[in-house]
Design an enzyme around this catalytic site. Sequence first.
Site, mmCIF file in Angstrom:
data_model
loop_
_atom_site.group_PDB
_atom_site.id
_atom_site.type_symbol
_atom_site.label_atom_id
_atom_site.label_comp_id
_atom_site.label_asym_id
_atom_site.label_seq_id
_atom_site.Cartn_x
_atom_site.Cartn_y
_atom_site.Cartn_z
ATOM 1 N N ASP A 192 83.550 63.481 93.388
ATOM 2 C CA ASP A 192 84.715 64.381 93.353
ATOM 3 C C ASP A 192 85.392 64.511 94.715
ATOM 4 O O ASP A 192 86.607 64.336 94.834
ATOM 5 C CB ASP A 192 84.291 65.798 92.917
ATOM 6 C CG ASP A 192 83.851 65.856 91.462
ATOM 7 O OD1 ASP A 192 84.362 65.048 90.658
ATOM 8 O OD2 ASP A 192 83.006 66.706 91.144
ATOM 9 N N ARG A 216 77.183 78.961 98.917
ATOM 10 C CA ARG A 216 78.652 78.947 98.868
ATOM 11 C C ARG A 216 79.340 79.897 99.835
ATOM 12 O O ARG A 216 80.278 79.491 100.522
ATOM 13 C CB ARG A 216 79.165 79.160 97.436
ATOM 14 C CG ARG A 216 78.840 78.013 96.451
ATOM 15 C CD ARG A 216 78.888 76.672 97.088
ATOM 16 N NE ARG A 216 78.858 75.550 96.154
ATOM 17 C CZ ARG A 216 78.070 74.482 96.294
ATOM 18 N NH1 ARG A 216 77.197 74.423 97.281
ATOM 19 N NH2 ARG A 216 78.149 73.470 95.452
ATOM 20 N N ASP A 265 81.343 77.929 91.348
ATOM 21 C CA ASP A 265 81.471 77.668 92.779
ATOM 22 C C ASP A 265 82.887 77.887 93.296
ATOM 23 O O ASP A 265 83.083 78.365 94.404
ATOM 24 C CB ASP A 265 80.975 76.261 93.101
ATOM 25 C CG ASP A 265 79.461 76.168 92.985
ATOM 26 O OD1 ASP A 265 78.793 77.207 93.186
ATOM 27 O OD2 ASP A 265 78.943 75.079 92.687
ATOM 28 N N SER A 287 75.351 65.809 87.379
ATOM 29 C CA SER A 287 76.015 66.378 88.538
ATOM 30 C C SER A 287 74.977 67.202 89.283
ATOM 31 O O SER A 287 74.319 68.062 88.700
ATOM 32 C CB SER A 287 77.184 67.243 88.080
ATOM 33 O OG SER A 287 77.499 68.154 89.100
#
Length: 397
Positions: free
Chosen positions: A17, A96, A125, A177
């Site tokens: 990504d 995060r 996220d 993922s």
Amino acid sequence: MRKDKEKVILAYSGGLDTSVCIHWLRKRGFRVFAFCADVGQGEDFRPIRKRALACGAERVILRDLRTPFIQEYILPALKAGAVYEGKYLLGTALSRPLIAEALAECARREGAGAVAHGCTGKGNDQVRLEVSLKILAPHLKVLAPVREWELKSRGEEIRYAQRHKLPIARKSESRFSIDQNLWGVSIESGPLEDPWKEPPSAAYRWTKDPARAPSKAERVTVEFVKGVPVALNGKRLSAGSLIQRLNLLGARHGIGRADLIEDRLVGIKSHEVYEAPAATLLHAAHRELEQLTLDRELLAFKELISQRYARMIYDGLWFTPLKSALEAFVEETQRFVTGRVRLRLYKGNAAAVGRASRHSLYSKSLATYASSDRFDPRWAEGFITLWGLPYLRRRAR
Ligand code: ARG
């Protein structure tokens, strides 16, 4: 100054990504600075750096965030007993706000007016990063290419990368993922999308299948001072190397796997598997020590705070007054959480088999059934009368 506006700091992982993000942003006229955060994912950053440059990044910035990650995020979460929906130890969620903070700082240093991330529009996220950024640096523009672009699947992203000759990593072809750091691995998508299907063994990255773990149990002693782990088997270690060692030890015994149908913040249920050997062992040991050193009312109340704290982390509300307030409570409870716990590791399980503390509330002379008993059974009678009193009145009337 105008030129600065075109600079964007992209949170870069080296994955599919964000690699496509670099190229996509570049094509739209941005100068892309790829920002890599080391949160203990144990990756070699040299190929990642190369890849970023080959995808069109102007610069690659690597920041080692392991120490603040441990000290300001992991240890508070451990002390708080933060577990989401009974299973998830929050590895991804904890990283995060830290990454958001580092991104904002990097943007300030580089004079960039925008930051970017590679989160999809369906996940947690994006919320965690953007809410943190709004709080810390409200002037920054946030770009989320994956939410905007026309590429509808991983397959289309791979084709985009091939078309533009982007050197994506081989593992980008993986069906899963993955997000990982010192506190654990989060794995989703691909074969996990069918919640009835058992996760294939290939889904797990760190841990041995418990069925194949050694058939000989191993014991490990963890020592805590005020809720913070400080030693393993009597050897003093930094929290970082202690966690690293427990990750390896736990993984060998198949400890720390979790398989969860999880409620995302954005209203979707998702199926995810996690591996967090060290986090699992430390939470188990820490909990056991609290059970020995905290009284019943405090334990029960702390359980509520633990749940609330976990949810605060999950929901991306790290930089809020709620976090500080919950933490003040947790800190107060940890004053007596000093001592040792021995765990027995065996085929996916970690059982506490010994605990000791100078603040122990366990009193052998009260608990014993031997002649050294100091507990007077006559105390019980009056207590029971009062305890049951509220419920007897109706009959008496
Ligand atoms: N569901 C987890 C969370 O919301 C992990 C998300 C990231 N997972 C991943 N495989 N990329 O915190």
